[in-house]
Scaffold this motif. Structure first.
Motif, PDB file in Angstrom:
ATOM      1  N   GLU A  67       2.134  -4.312 -37.334  1.00 16.05           N
ATOM      2  CA  GLU A  67       2.836  -3.522 -36.317  1.00 16.05           C
ATOM      3  C   GLU A  67       3.446  -2.272 -36.966  1.00 16.05           C
ATOM      4  N   ILE A  68       4.033  -2.505 -38.154  1.00 19.79           N
ATOM      5  CA  ILE A  68       4.669  -1.383 -38.862  1.00 19.79           C
ATOM      6  C   ILE A  68       3.635  -0.364 -39.333  1.00 19.79           C
ATOM      7  N   VAL A  69       2.519  -0.884 -39.877  1.00 21.77           N
ATOM      8  CA  VAL A  69       1.468   0.016 -40.359  1.00 21.77           C
ATOM      9  C   VAL A  69       0.920   0.861 -39.207  1.00 21.77           C
ATOM     10  N   LEU A  70       0.671   0.187 -38.086  1.00 24.23           N
ATOM     11  CA  LEU A  70       0.101   0.909 -36.943  1.00 24.23           C
ATOM     12  C   LEU A  70       1.057   1.963 -36.405  1.00 24.23           C
ATOM     13  N   LEU A  71       2.354   1.627 -36.365  1.00 25.68           N
ATOM     14  CA  LEU A  71       3.320   2.618 -35.890  1.00 25.68           C
ATOM     15  C   LEU A  71       3.330   3.822 -36.826  1.00 25.68           C
TER      16      LEU A  71
ATOM     17  N   LEU B 128       0.937   4.935 -38.691  1.00 22.07           N
ATOM     18  CA  LEU B 128      -0.283   5.730 -38.484  1.00 22.07           C
ATOM     19  C   LEU B 128      -0.199   6.509 -37.181  1.00 22.07           C
ATOM     20  N   ARG B 129       0.305   5.828 -36.128  1.00 25.08           N
ATOM     21  CA  ARG B 129       0.384   6.488 -34.834  1.00 25.08           C
ATOM     22  C   ARG B 129       1.271   7.726 -34.911  1.00 25.08           C
ATOM     23  N   VAL B 130       2.450   7.544 -35.516  1.00 25.14           N
ATOM     24  CA  VAL B 130       3.401   8.659 -35.604  1.00 25.14           C
ATOM     25  C   VAL B 130       2.813   9.800 -36.425  1.00 25.14           C
ATOM     26  N   SER B 131       2.269   9.472 -37.593  1.00 25.37           N
ATOM     27  CA  SER B 131       1.813  10.547 -38.479  1.00 25.37           C
ATOM     28  C   SER B 131       0.539  11.211 -37.976  1.00 25.37           C
ATOM     29  N   VAL B 132      -0.370  10.419 -37.418  1.00 24.26           N
ATOM     30  CA  VAL B 132      -1.608  11.019 -36.898  1.00 24.26           C
ATOM     31  C   VAL B 132      -1.285  11.962 -35.745  1.00 24.26           C
ATOM     32  N   LEU B 133      -0.397  11.514 -34.847  1.00 27.49           N
ATOM     33  CA  LEU B 133      -0.018  12.390 -33.731  1.00 27.49           C
ATOM     34  C   LEU B 133       0.676  13.646 -34.235  1.00 27.49           C
ATOM     35  N   ALA B 134       1.582  13.468 -35.211  1.00 31.08           N
ATOM     36  CA  ALA B 134       2.294  14.627 -35.749  1.00 31.08           C
ATOM     37  C   ALA B 134       1.309  15.620 -36.353  1.00 31.08           C
TER      38      ALA B 134
ATOM     39  N   ALA C  72       3.819   9.709 -46.075  1.00 33.89           N
ATOM     40  CA  ALA C  72       4.552   9.269 -47.261  1.00 33.89           C
ATOM     41  C   ALA C  72       6.031   9.617 -47.238  1.00 33.89           C
ATOM     42  N   GLU C  73       6.452  10.424 -46.244  1.00 35.84           N
ATOM     43  CA  GLU C  73       7.861  10.843 -46.293  1.00 35.84           C
ATOM     44  C   GLU C  73       8.759   9.806 -45.614  1.00 35.84           C
ATOM     45  N   MET C  74       9.978   9.760 -46.075  1.00 35.81           N
ATOM     46  CA  MET C  74      10.920   8.806 -45.494  1.00 35.81           C
ATOM     47  C   MET C  74      12.196   9.483 -45.017  1.00 35.81           C
ATOM     48  N   GLY C  75      12.595  10.548 -45.717  1.00 30.27           N
ATOM     49  CA  GLY C  75      13.884  11.175 -45.450  1.00 30.27           C
ATOM     50  C   GLY C  75      14.101  11.557 -44.006  1.00 30.27           C
ATOM     51  N   ALA C  76      13.077  12.098 -43.374  1.00 29.04           N
ATOM     52  CA  ALA C  76      13.248  12.568 -42.001  1.00 29.04           C
ATOM     53  C   ALA C  76      13.201  11.419 -41.005  1.00 29.04           C
ATOM     54  N   VAL C  77      12.203  10.526 -41.168  1.00 30.53           N
ATOM     55  CA  VAL C  77      12.047   9.481 -40.145  1.00 30.53           C
ATOM     56  C   VAL C  77      13.195   8.480 -40.168  1.00 30.53           C
TER      57      VAL C  77
ATOM     58  N   VAL D 279      10.779  -0.942 -33.226  1.00 24.41           N
ATOM     59  CA  VAL D 279      10.821   0.301 -32.457  1.00 24.41           C
ATOM     60  C   VAL D 279      10.457   1.505 -33.321  1.00 24.41           C
ATOM     61  N   THR D 280      11.191   1.674 -34.397  1.00 24.37           N
ATOM     62  CA  THR D 280      10.974   2.872 -35.207  1.00 24.37           C
ATOM     63  C   THR D 280      10.795   2.533 -36.693  1.00 24.37           C
ATOM     64  N   ARG D 281      10.431   1.321 -36.964  1.00 20.99           N
ATOM     65  CA  ARG D 281      10.305   0.946 -38.368  1.00 20.99           C
ATOM     66  C   ARG D 281       8.907   1.301 -38.861  1.00 20.99           C
ATOM     67  N   VAL D 282       8.828   2.192 -39.858  1.00 20.43           N
ATOM     68  CA  VAL D 282       7.526   2.579 -40.409  1.00 20.43           C
ATOM     69  C   VAL D 282       7.419   2.095 -41.854  1.00 20.43           C
ATOM     70  N   MET D 283       6.312   2.349 -42.483  1.00 22.10           N
ATOM     71  CA  MET D 283       6.073   1.794 -43.818  1.00 22.10           C
ATOM     72  C   MET D 283       7.145   2.190 -44.822  1.00 22.10           C
ATOM     73  N   THR D 284       7.408   3.500 -44.911  1.00 17.70           N
ATOM     74  CA  THR D 284       8.334   3.946 -45.950  1.00 17.70           C
ATOM     75  C   THR D 284       9.738   3.388 -45.726  1.00 17.70           C
TER      76      THR D 284
END
Ligand SMILES: Nc1ncnc2c1ncn2[C@@H]1O[C@H](COP(=O)(O)OP(=O)(O)OP(=O)(O)O)[C@@H](O)[C@H]1O
Ligand SMILES: [Mg+2]
Lengths: 247, 237
Positions: B24-28, B30-36, B169-174, B184-189
């Motif tokens: 779930e986290i991996v897909l989120l 990818l979804r966020v970064s691919v869309l961005a 790969a970024e974490m600071g902003a997200v 909800v908003t938990r991503v890999m980094t």
């Protein structure tokens, strides 16, 4: 400077230069008070390196805005619409990073041809230029001579009224040179006005109806080919023909 | 060391068993970064191309600005987006803070300058070669933009992948605008940081392995593409 009789110049694609001057930081690159190019059969521009031959073609094609003077085609000052009826093959042709066929398709699509018409035209052009088997190859992977041939086909594709060729056979072997010359002569016979720059005196003899000899930004002589080669009027022309003219 | 080996085995187990929480986290991510990246490319490429093709007052300043923005610290971008989206901020009414949308917005701000600046470079170099030929063919400056973009497609794809590499790969902003909320908003980094701080090494390692895998794949694709570009350049020479 000999001028051609006016009677011969009643035809499409007559180019007329008046009071042309192109300068660049101090020096005068081109200074052509008057030159009329018209009539049937190709005009060949000869002259040593740096004489201003390419520059003159660029002016005639409207790619350079001269500092002074006027250029007209069939009496109308050069504008975008007239440039649409001209085509130019550059000394170093630029091919798009696409296949051979796509390079031709690009110009045909811009002219609003439908898909079927484009395909037929591309096939005919490639056959005419001996590139039929390279249609799907990347244009960038063509040999120098093949690239030059494609550039000429692309220029011919739109059937321009005026075709400018800047040393179109400089990279070609004798057989390919002959093929191009045939192609160009055929276009010329169809009524296309051909203005070509060449270094090859033999080519000028084979192709030219009239010859323009340039040197240091000026037109030294403009004469019917037969007269130019049989009895050159200027010392520069005699020197050029014997290979002793220097810039 | 025993512990580490154990954690690593468990991490691999998580990956291979297709642990739903993990994926779930991996897909989120990818979804966020691919869309961005898609949004950034859609805006950044035309902007970069127009900067390359047109001459207008202020152009140089814009280019310098764009190049400077390429190096924006993600934390600062996160902070700026946070301020804009927070309840008292100018866009507070949209209630986007701590949503994936907010994360996409932040990543767009990070990736857009990269894609726009690289596009500008690629298209300007290509235009130098093409301009006179296109003019001769009767192609207007505006019409030459799609031509240049298409013919620069290889290099542009590299720019897009570089942008994706930065986003994923970024974490600071997200973490600032997403808040790292479970499901909800938990991503890999952000998950890696959280789980590691809790001493929960297995899931952190599992996500780390996946993230590295994605990064390696992207870098590999970039170098394969630029190699192909070099070969084509050689052919042309
Ligand atoms: N944009 C420019 N700025 C300054 N000088 C230029 C420019 N373009 C051409 N020249 C100069 O004008 C002169 C004529 O150039 P041109 O390319 O017309 O020569 P050419 O007769 O075609 O020579 P070649 O046979 O070598 O192709 C050269 O000395 C060249 O350096
Ligand atoms: Mg030249």
């Amino acid at each position: 400077m000999r001028e051609l009789p006016v009677a011969e110049t009643i035809r499409h694609g007559v180019l007329e230069i008046e009071g042309l001057r192109v300068r660049a930081d101090g020096g005068t690159l081109l200074d052509v008070p008057r030159l009329v190019l018209g009539g049937p059969g190709p005009t060949v521009i000869l002259g040593p390196n740096g004489a201003g031959k390419s520059l003159l073609l660029r002016c005639l094609h409207g790619l350079i805005r001269p500092d002074r003077g006027a250029i007209r085609q069939d009496g109308v000052p050069l504008d975008a619409a007239i440039r649409q009826r001209q085509a130019m093959v550059f000394q170093r042709p630029v091919l798009l990073r696409r296949t051979v066929a796509a390079n031709l398709d690009y110009v045909l699509r811009r002219r609003g041809l439908g898909r079927g018409d484009r395909r037929a035209r591309i096939g005919a052009l490639l056959a005419e230029g001996g590139l039929a088997r390279k249609a799907r190859q990347s244009a960038r992977s063509l040999s120098g001579g093949e690239a030059q041939r494609l550039a000429i086909l692309r220029a011919l594709a739109i059937e321009p009224e005026v075709l400018f060729l800047d040393e179109p056979t400089s990279a070609l072997d004798p057989a390919a040179t002959q093929a191009i010359e045939t192609l160009v002569k055929r276009a010329s016979r169809r009524g296309m006005r051909v203005v070509m720059v060449s270094h090859d005196i033999g080519q000028a003899r084979r192709m030219a109806r009239d010859v323009v000899l340039m040197r240091a930004g000026r037109v030294v002589e403009h004469a019917p080919a037969a007269a130019f080669f049989a009895a050159p009027a200027t010392l520069a022309a005699r020197q050029f023909l014997t290979g002793t003219l220097v810039i | 060391m025993q512990d580490f080996a154990q954690e690593f085995t468990r991490a691999l187990g998580l990956i291979l068993s297709g642990d739903p929480g993990l994926w779930e986290i991996v897909l989120l991510s990818l979804r966020v970064s691919v869309l961005a990246v898609l949004i950034s490319a859609l805006i950044g490429m035309p902007v970069g191309a127009v900067l390359a093709v047109y001459r207008f007052p202020g152009r140089r300043v814009l280019i310098v600005l764009l190049n400077a923005l390429m190096g924006l610290p993600p934390v600062v971008v996160g902070l700026a987006v946070y301020l804009a989206l927070s309840r008292s901020g100018p866009l507070g009414g949209m209630q986007l803070l701590y949503t994936p949308t907010a994360m996409i917005v932040a990543q767009v701000l990070l990736v857009l300058p990269i894609i726009a600046a690289l596009t500008r470079q690629v298209v300007e170099a290509l235009d130098e070669e093409y301009a006179e030929q296109l003019r001769s063919l009767g192609v207007s400056r505006l019409a030459s933009v799609p031509t240049l973009l298409w013919d620069g497609r290889l290099a542009l794809l590299t720019a897009v992948l570089a942008g994706f590499g930065r986003a994923i790969a970024e974490m600071g902003a997200v973490i600032i605008v997403g808040g790292n909320i479970n499901h909800v908003t938990r991503v890999m980094t952000t998950t890696i940081a959280l789980e590691t701080s809790k001493g929960n090494l297995a899931p952190a390692l599992a996500l780390g392995v996946i993230l590295v895998g994605i990064a390696v794949a992207v870098t590999g694709a970039v170098s394969a593409l630029s190699l192909r570009g070099d070969v084509e350049a050689l052919r042309h020479a």
